[in-house]
Design a protein around this motif. Structure first.
Motif, PDB file in Angstrom:
ATOM      1  N   GLN A 257       2.261   4.692   1.536  1.00 46.66           N
ATOM      2  CA  GLN A 257       2.144   5.827   0.928  1.00 46.66           C
ATOM      3  C   GLN A 257       0.743   6.149   0.787  1.00 46.66           C
ATOM      4  O   GLN A 257      -0.027   5.169   0.483  1.00 46.66           O
ATOM      5  CB  GLN A 257       3.109   6.225  -0.073  1.00 46.66           C
ATOM      6  CG  GLN A 257       2.863   5.505  -1.227  1.00 46.66           C
ATOM      7  CD  GLN A 257       3.844   4.146  -1.471  1.00 46.66           C
ATOM      8  OE1 GLN A 257       4.136   3.589  -0.284  1.00 46.66           O
ATOM      9  NE2 GLN A 257       4.013   3.747  -2.636  1.00 46.66           N
ATOM     10  N   LYS A 258       0.338   7.455   0.787  1.00 46.65           N
ATOM     11  CA  LYS A 258      -1.155   7.685   0.596  1.00 46.65           C
ATOM     12  C   LYS A 258      -1.385   7.398  -0.782  1.00 46.65           C
ATOM     13  O   LYS A 258      -2.776   7.156  -1.090  1.00 46.65           O
ATOM     14  CB  LYS A 258      -1.400   9.050   0.800  1.00 46.65           C
ATOM     15  CG  LYS A 258      -0.936   9.726   2.401  1.00 46.65           C
ATOM     16  CD  LYS A 258      -1.404  11.113   2.438  1.00 46.65           C
ATOM     17  CE  LYS A 258      -1.147  11.215   4.150  1.00 46.65           C
ATOM     18  NZ  LYS A 258      -1.395  12.811   4.299  1.00 46.65           N
ATOM     19  N   SER A 259      -0.624   7.270  -1.810  1.00 47.38           N
ATOM     20  CA  SER A 259      -1.145   6.883  -3.315  1.00 47.38           C
ATOM     21  C   SER A 259      -1.230   5.515  -3.327  1.00 47.38           C
ATOM     22  O   SER A 259      -1.666   4.942  -4.633  1.00 47.38           O
ATOM     23  CB  SER A 259       0.069   7.521  -4.211  1.00 47.38           C
ATOM     24  OG  SER A 259       1.205   6.911  -4.066  1.00 47.38           O
ATOM     25  N   LYS A 262      -6.129   0.746  -3.783  1.00 49.23           N
ATOM     26  CA  LYS A 262      -7.125   0.147  -3.062  1.00 49.23           C
ATOM     27  C   LYS A 262      -6.890  -1.626  -3.017  1.00 49.23           C
ATOM     28  O   LYS A 262      -6.821  -2.178  -2.035  1.00 49.23           O
ATOM     29  CB  LYS A 262      -8.309   0.521  -2.913  1.00 49.23           C
ATOM     30  CG  LYS A 262      -8.479   1.928  -2.523  1.00 49.23           C
ATOM     31  CD  LYS A 262     -10.278   2.251  -2.831  1.00 49.23           C
ATOM     32  CE  LYS A 262     -10.475   3.623  -2.338  1.00 49.23           C
ATOM     33  NZ  LYS A 262     -12.055   3.968  -2.290  1.00 49.23           N
TER      34      LYS A 262
END
Length: 332
Positions: A257-259, A262
């Motif tokens: 998912q984009k969330s 990193k």
């Protein structure tokens, strides 16, 4: 034989909780009343107005370790009014003549005279504590249960697949996920195995298998990655909850998912990433709680019982050998 049977009850804050409460919660659940779908659709025949569309259960707890039951439940006006009476004697006392089925339920003697009883009468049942029930046998029973679980899971563990097992005293992980490594074996004695900084206690007769731990990826829902340096462990199959979990590897079809953080993405790039389904996670959470509540036992007491039973078996075998061995007489 050495069979063990017990009346089980839940323990909350040191107090016994009757399983009748658990049964009631299950049986009064609205989903229990749903009609089972037929194997084939009845397209040419409409359902009758009198067909069964729902099933209802009447569960009533009357004191500790007691229950009331009837082979012919009924919810007519007479039976319903009877169950609203304040005392147990009035609610379940015989005869059950207020029921609209009483004319056909009334029991009569050989001469056709009423006996004051009916086929639809309530029956009172109760559980009593066994005089020979000991706490060490109780813990041995739980140990036997987990041993049986391990015996069944040994047929499902396959090298390279993922599995999960229950652990205790870890607030972060109600269960651990592992990748199975190597072949299974059965412990021949009680011992402590050391793998790196970790120690694993095994007991004679337990089925074991090595595995590589996975850890959760922070910020990812049910995403896991391999631990640093592929940390190995030893799993007692009696603690396994699911021996074959379908873990989907990270790919273009199953991306993060984009969330996702990193740091987690970097760790996944280095060690791989696999996602567990929400359904599997929910099952593992529930089963882990059930195992912790109902299957934890005192290992020392359970092992002592096993030792006693093993000694008794050896003594019995030795006694049978002496009895079956023919006597030898020497001539003067």
């Amino acid at each position: 034989d050495h069979k063990r049977s017990y009346f089980m009850c839940d323990m909350i804050d040191g107090n016994k909780v009757d399983f009748a409460e658990v049964c009631k919660d299950i049986l009064v659940n609205p989903s229990r009343g749903q009609k089972v779908a037929p194997n084939k659709p009845r397209s040419q025949k409409e359902a009758s107005e009198k067909s069964i569309s729902r099933r209802h259960y009447e569960v009533r707890k009357e004191g500790v370790a007691k229950w009331e039951g009837s082979r012919i439940p009924c919810s007519c006006a007479g039976c319903y009014d009877r169950l609203q009476e304040p005392s147990v004697e009035k609610r379940y006392g015989q005869p059950r003549d207020a029921c609209y089925l009483w004319p056909i339920m009334e029991m009569k003697d050989e001469e056709g005279q009423p006996t004051g009883r009916g086929y639809n009468d309530w029956r009172l049942g109760s559980f009593e504590a066994r005089s020979d029930c000991k706490i060490d046998q109780y813990h041995a029973l739980k140990a036997d249960t987990l041993w049986g679980i391990g015996e069944s899971y040994r047929h499902e563990v396959v090298e390279g697949n993922f599995g999960a097992y229950c652990i205790a005293d870890d607030p972060k992980y109600p269960y651990y996920v592992v990748e199975w490594v190597g072949e299974l074996w059965q412990a021949q004695k009680d011992e402590e195995l050391v793998i790196g900084p970790e120690k694993f206690v095994v007991h004679k007769g337990d089925w074991m298998c090595k595995g590589v731990w996975l850890e959760k990826l922070v910020g990812g829902r049910n995403w896991h990655t391999m631990t640093e340096k592929r940390r190995e462990c030893v799993v007692r199959l009696g603690t396994v909850v699911n021996a074959k979990i379908n873990m989907r590897a990270r790919s273009e079809q199953y991306p993060f998912q984009k969330s996702m953080k990193k740091a987690s993405i970097a760790k996944a790039d280095a060690h791989g990433a696999w996602r567990m389904s929400d359904e599997d996670h929910a099952f593992l959470m529930e089963e882990s709680r059930n195992r912790e509540e109902f299957n934890e036992y005192d290992e020392e007491l359970a092992l002592a019982v096993r030792q006693q039973e093993g000694d008794a078996k050896k003594w019995q075998q030795a006694t049978n050998l002496v009895i079956s061995r023919p006597r030898r007489f020497s001539c003067p």
